[in-house]
Design a protein around this motif. Structure first.
Motif, PDB file in Angstrom:
ATOM      1  N   LEU A  85      27.692  -2.457  26.015  1.00 29.54           N
ATOM      2  CA  LEU A  85      26.470  -2.735  26.753  1.00 29.54           C
ATOM      3  C   LEU A  85      26.056  -1.448  27.455  1.00 29.54           C
ATOM      4  CD1 LEU A  85      24.783  -5.345  27.260  1.00 29.54           C
ATOM      5  CD2 LEU A  85      25.742  -5.322  29.552  1.00 29.54           C
ATOM      6  N   LEU A  86      24.855  -0.983  27.144  1.00 31.48           N
ATOM      7  CA  LEU A  86      24.363   0.254  27.753  1.00 31.48           C
ATOM      8  C   LEU A  86      23.225  -0.080  28.704  1.00 31.48           C
ATOM      9  CD1 LEU A  86      23.772   3.653  26.035  1.00 31.48           C
ATOM     10  CD2 LEU A  86      21.976   2.680  27.465  1.00 31.48           C
ATOM     11  N   THR A  87      23.352   0.382  29.940  1.00 32.18           N
ATOM     12  CA  THR A  87      22.287   0.162  30.924  1.00 32.18           C
ATOM     13  C   THR A  87      21.750   1.518  31.374  1.00 32.18           C
ATOM     14  OG1 THR A  87      23.790   0.127  32.855  1.00 32.18           O
ATOM     15  CG2 THR A  87      23.416  -1.954  31.719  1.00 32.18           C
ATOM     16  N   TYR A  88      20.433   1.587  31.487  1.00 34.31           N
ATOM     17  CA  TYR A  88      19.773   2.864  31.781  1.00 34.31           C
ATOM     18  C   TYR A  88      18.901   2.687  33.015  1.00 34.31           C
ATOM     19  CZ  TYR A  88      16.906   7.064  30.853  1.00 34.31           C
ATOM     20  OH  TYR A  88      16.257   8.275  30.935  1.00 34.31           O
ATOM     21  N   ASP A  89      19.223   3.428  34.050  1.00 30.45           N
ATOM     22  CA  ASP A  89      18.431   3.388  35.278  1.00 30.45           C
ATOM     23  C   ASP A  89      17.574   4.645  35.312  1.00 30.45           C
ATOM     24  OD1 ASP A  89      17.560   2.311  37.612  1.00 30.45           O
ATOM     25  OD2 ASP A  89      19.349   2.742  38.781  1.00 30.45           O
ATOM     26  N   VAL A  90      16.276   4.455  35.226  1.00 32.43           N
ATOM     27  CA  VAL A  90      15.365   5.600  35.186  1.00 32.43           C
ATOM     28  C   VAL A  90      14.105   5.213  35.956  1.00 32.43           C
ATOM     29  CG1 VAL A  90      14.517   4.785  32.943  1.00 32.43           C
ATOM     30  CG2 VAL A  90      14.067   7.146  33.613  1.00 32.43           C
ATOM     31  N   ASP A  91      13.515   6.181  36.629  1.00 32.73           N
ATOM     32  CA  ASP A  91      12.312   5.931  37.414  1.00 32.73           C
ATOM     33  C   ASP A  91      11.119   5.778  36.475  1.00 32.73           C
ATOM     34  OD1 ASP A  91      10.205   5.853  39.109  1.00 32.73           O
ATOM     35  OD2 ASP A  91      10.485   7.858  39.948  1.00 32.73           O
ATOM     36  N   THR A  92      10.654   4.546  36.304  1.00 33.60           N
ATOM     37  CA  THR A  92       9.545   4.327  35.361  1.00 33.60           C
ATOM     38  C   THR A  92       8.189   4.378  36.049  1.00 33.60           C
ATOM     39  OG1 THR A  92       9.872   1.944  35.583  1.00 33.60           O
ATOM     40  CG2 THR A  92      10.870   3.019  33.668  1.00 33.60           C
ATOM     41  N   THR A  93       8.170   4.865  37.305  1.00 32.78           N
ATOM     42  CA  THR A  93       6.862   5.037  37.950  1.00 32.78           C
ATOM     43  C   THR A  93       6.225   6.363  37.531  1.00 32.78           C
ATOM     44  OG1 THR A  93       7.788   6.087  39.935  1.00 32.78           O
ATOM     45  CG2 THR A  93       7.580   3.687  39.970  1.00 32.78           C
ATOM     46  N   THR A  94       7.004   7.205  36.853  1.00 32.16           N
ATOM     47  CA  THR A  94       6.424   8.466  36.363  1.00 32.16           C
ATOM     48  C   THR A  94       6.282   8.409  34.838  1.00 32.16           C
ATOM     49  OG1 THR A  94       8.536   9.572  35.926  1.00 32.16           O
ATOM     50  CG2 THR A  94       7.695   9.694  38.173  1.00 32.16           C
ATOM     51  N   PRO A  95       5.255   9.091  34.303  1.00 32.19           N
ATOM     52  CA  PRO A  95       5.095   9.131  32.834  1.00 32.19           C
ATOM     53  C   PRO A  95       6.328   9.721  32.160  1.00 32.19           C
ATOM     54  CG  PRO A  95       3.171  10.072  33.943  1.00 32.19           C
ATOM     55  CD  PRO A  95       4.201   9.834  35.004  1.00 32.19           C
ATOM     56  N   GLU A  96       6.961  10.726  32.799  1.00 31.23           N
ATOM     57  CA  GLU A  96       8.144  11.357  32.206  1.00 31.23           C
ATOM     58  C   GLU A  96       9.295  10.354  32.111  1.00 31.23           C
ATOM     59  OE1 GLU A  96       6.548  12.584  34.903  1.00 31.23           O
ATOM     60  OE2 GLU A  96       5.378  14.116  33.837  1.00 31.23           O
ATOM     61  N   GLY A  97       9.465   9.552  33.156  1.00 27.27           N
ATOM     62  CA  GLY A  97      10.526   8.541  33.143  1.00 27.27           C
ATOM     63  C   GLY A  97      10.288   7.509  32.054  1.00 27.27           C
ATOM     64  N   ARG A  98       9.041   7.073  31.951  1.00 32.62           N
ATOM     65  CA  ARG A  98       8.705   6.079  30.916  1.00 32.62           C
ATOM     66  C   ARG A  98       8.920   6.661  29.522  1.00 32.62           C
ATOM     67  NH1 ARG A  98       4.613   4.938  34.648  1.00 32.62           N
ATOM     68  NH2 ARG A  98       3.008   6.111  33.535  1.00 32.62           N
ATOM     69  N   ARG A  99       8.629   7.943  29.377  1.00 32.36           N
ATOM     70  CA  ARG A  99       8.820   8.610  28.088  1.00 32.36           C
ATOM     71  C   ARG A  99      10.311   8.672  27.744  1.00 32.36           C
ATOM     72  NH1 ARG A  99       9.672  13.683  27.863  1.00 32.36           N
ATOM     73  NH2 ARG A  99       9.724  14.790  25.872  1.00 32.36           N
ATOM     74  N   ARG A 100      11.150   9.011  28.731  1.00 30.73           N
ATOM     75  CA  ARG A 100      12.591   9.067  28.477  1.00 30.73           C
ATOM     76  C   ARG A 100      13.131   7.691  28.119  1.00 30.73           C
ATOM     77  NH1 ARG A 100      12.389  12.301  33.103  1.00 30.73           N
ATOM     78  NH2 ARG A 100      13.598  10.905  34.427  1.00 30.73           N
ATOM     79  N   LEU A 101      12.640   6.654  28.816  1.00 32.28           N
ATOM     80  CA  LEU A 101      13.087   5.295  28.506  1.00 32.28           C
ATOM     81  C   LEU A 101      12.712   4.922  27.074  1.00 32.28           C
ATOM     82  CD1 LEU A 101      14.320   2.573  29.162  1.00 32.28           C
ATOM     83  CD2 LEU A 101      12.189   1.908  30.297  1.00 32.28           C
ATOM     84  N   ARG A 102      11.493   5.275  26.676  1.00 32.77           N
ATOM     85  CA  ARG A 102      11.070   4.966  25.299  1.00 32.77           C
ATOM     86  C   ARG A 102      11.987   5.649  24.291  1.00 32.77           C
ATOM     87  NH1 ARG A 102       5.833   5.615  27.187  1.00 32.77           N
ATOM     88  NH2 ARG A 102       5.678   7.736  26.376  1.00 32.77           N
ATOM     89  N   LYS A 103      12.321   6.907  24.572  1.00 31.63           N
ATOM     90  CA  LYS A 103      13.173   7.662  23.635  1.00 31.63           C
ATOM     91  C   LYS A 103      14.583   7.091  23.579  1.00 31.63           C
ATOM     92  CE  LYS A 103      11.169  12.211  23.204  1.00 31.63           C
ATOM     93  NZ  LYS A 103      11.589  13.599  23.030  1.00 31.63           N
ATOM     94  N   VAL A 104      15.146   6.776  24.746  1.00 29.00           N
ATOM     95  CA  VAL A 104      16.500   6.196  24.771  1.00 29.00           C
ATOM     96  C   VAL A 104      16.488   4.834  24.069  1.00 29.00           C
ATOM     97  CG1 VAL A 104      18.270   5.207  26.289  1.00 29.00           C
ATOM     98  CG2 VAL A 104      17.332   7.468  26.773  1.00 29.00           C
ATOM     99  N   ALA A 105      15.423   4.058  24.316  1.00 32.90           N
ATOM    100  CA  ALA A 105      15.329   2.738  23.685  1.00 32.90           C
ATOM    101  C   ALA A 105      15.302   2.876  22.163  1.00 32.90           C
ATOM    102  CB  ALA A 105      14.077   2.010  24.178  1.00 32.90           C
ATOM    103  N   LYS A 106      14.515   3.814  21.684  1.00 31.69           N
ATOM    104  CA  LYS A 106      14.399   4.012  20.231  1.00 31.69           C
ATOM    105  C   LYS A 106      15.766   4.367  19.632  1.00 31.69           C
ATOM    106  CE  LYS A 106      11.547   6.319  16.807  1.00 31.69           C
ATOM    107  NZ  LYS A 106      10.598   7.403  16.527  1.00 31.69           N
ATOM    108  N   LEU A 107      16.481   5.240  20.317  1.00 28.18           N
ATOM    109  CA  LEU A 107      17.830   5.615  19.874  1.00 28.18           C
ATOM    110  C   LEU A 107      18.752   4.387  19.830  1.00 28.18           C
ATOM    111  CD1 LEU A 107      19.214   8.761  21.703  1.00 28.18           C
ATOM    112  CD2 LEU A 107      19.187   8.332  19.242  1.00 28.18           C
ATOM    113  N   CYS A 108      18.780   3.679  20.958  1.00 28.70           N
ATOM    114  CA  CYS A 108      19.719   2.547  21.080  1.00 28.70           C
ATOM    115  C   CYS A 108      19.403   1.451  20.077  1.00 28.70           C
ATOM    116  CB  CYS A 108      19.694   1.981  22.499  1.00 28.70           C
ATOM    117  SG  CYS A 108      20.427   3.088  23.715  1.00 28.70           S
ATOM    118  N   GLU A 109      18.110   1.274  19.783  1.00 26.06           N
ATOM    119  CA  GLU A 109      17.733   0.236  18.832  1.00 26.06           C
ATOM    120  C   GLU A 109      18.239   0.549  17.418  1.00 26.06           C
ATOM    121  OE1 GLU A 109      13.868  -1.886  20.842  1.00 26.06           O
ATOM    122  OE2 GLU A 109      13.563   0.077  19.949  1.00 26.06           O
ATOM    123  N   GLY A 110      18.617   1.791  17.210  1.00 28.41           N
ATOM    124  CA  GLY A 110      19.253   2.141  15.946  1.00 28.41           C
ATOM    125  C   GLY A 110      20.667   1.585  15.827  1.00 28.41           C
TER     126      GLY A 110
END
Lengths: 96, 96
Positions: free
Chosen positions: B4-29
């Motif tokens: 189980l992987l949990t990711y805490d990232v500040d999604t109030t910034t565009p950069e944070g949301r971008r990192r979350l999208r990238k990590v999500a794409k990786l993990c979904e693999g």
């Protein structure tokens, strides 16, 4: 039991942030907040039923998501951390 | 391994949301996104090292937190859900 509780709630609204604060306060009674919405919890079956009941009274069941995973014994120590994440000592670990 | 992987990232910034999208794409693999920043992952040790390496290249180590818990065998099915959370079938569960 060693449990991991994850709470998905929309924190862009004041109501969502309020629910997260309330759930966090509850969960901190049983363990540690290790991320904004991830909690390491130590509870027996009775505590867990009480916790679930209390959470049920806080969350918005139409939008929020709670998942509670059972970890193996010692699961809190067997965690890989990256970035600012750290292993955190639970109360029972501090007993000499 | 069931992880189980949990990711805490500040999604109030565009950069944070971008990192979350990238990590999500990786993990979904490797598995399923079960909450906005919680992923159920099936990986052997080699996959896991690759995943950690890839994540390391995405996250901001000074602000983000990643925690990867090892679940017991069948840990994805042994989860209590509340609200809109649901049990989700992993690919290997669908093999007849």
């Amino acid at each position: 039991m060693d449990l991991l509780l994850t709470y998905d709630v929309d924190t862009t609204t004041p109501e969502g942030r309020r629910r997260l604060r309330k759930v966090a306060k509850l969960c901190e009674g049983y363990g540690l907040r290790v991320q904004k919405s991830v909690f390491e919890i130590v509870a027996d079956e009775v505590d867990l039923l009480q916790l679930i009941d209390d959470i049920d009274n806080i969350i918005d069941a139409d939008s929020d998501s709670i998942r509670i995973y059972r970890l193996p014994h010692g699961g809190f120590e067997n965690v890989r951390t990256m970035g600012v994440a750290q292993l955190q000592a639970h109360r029972q670990d501090l007993v000499l």
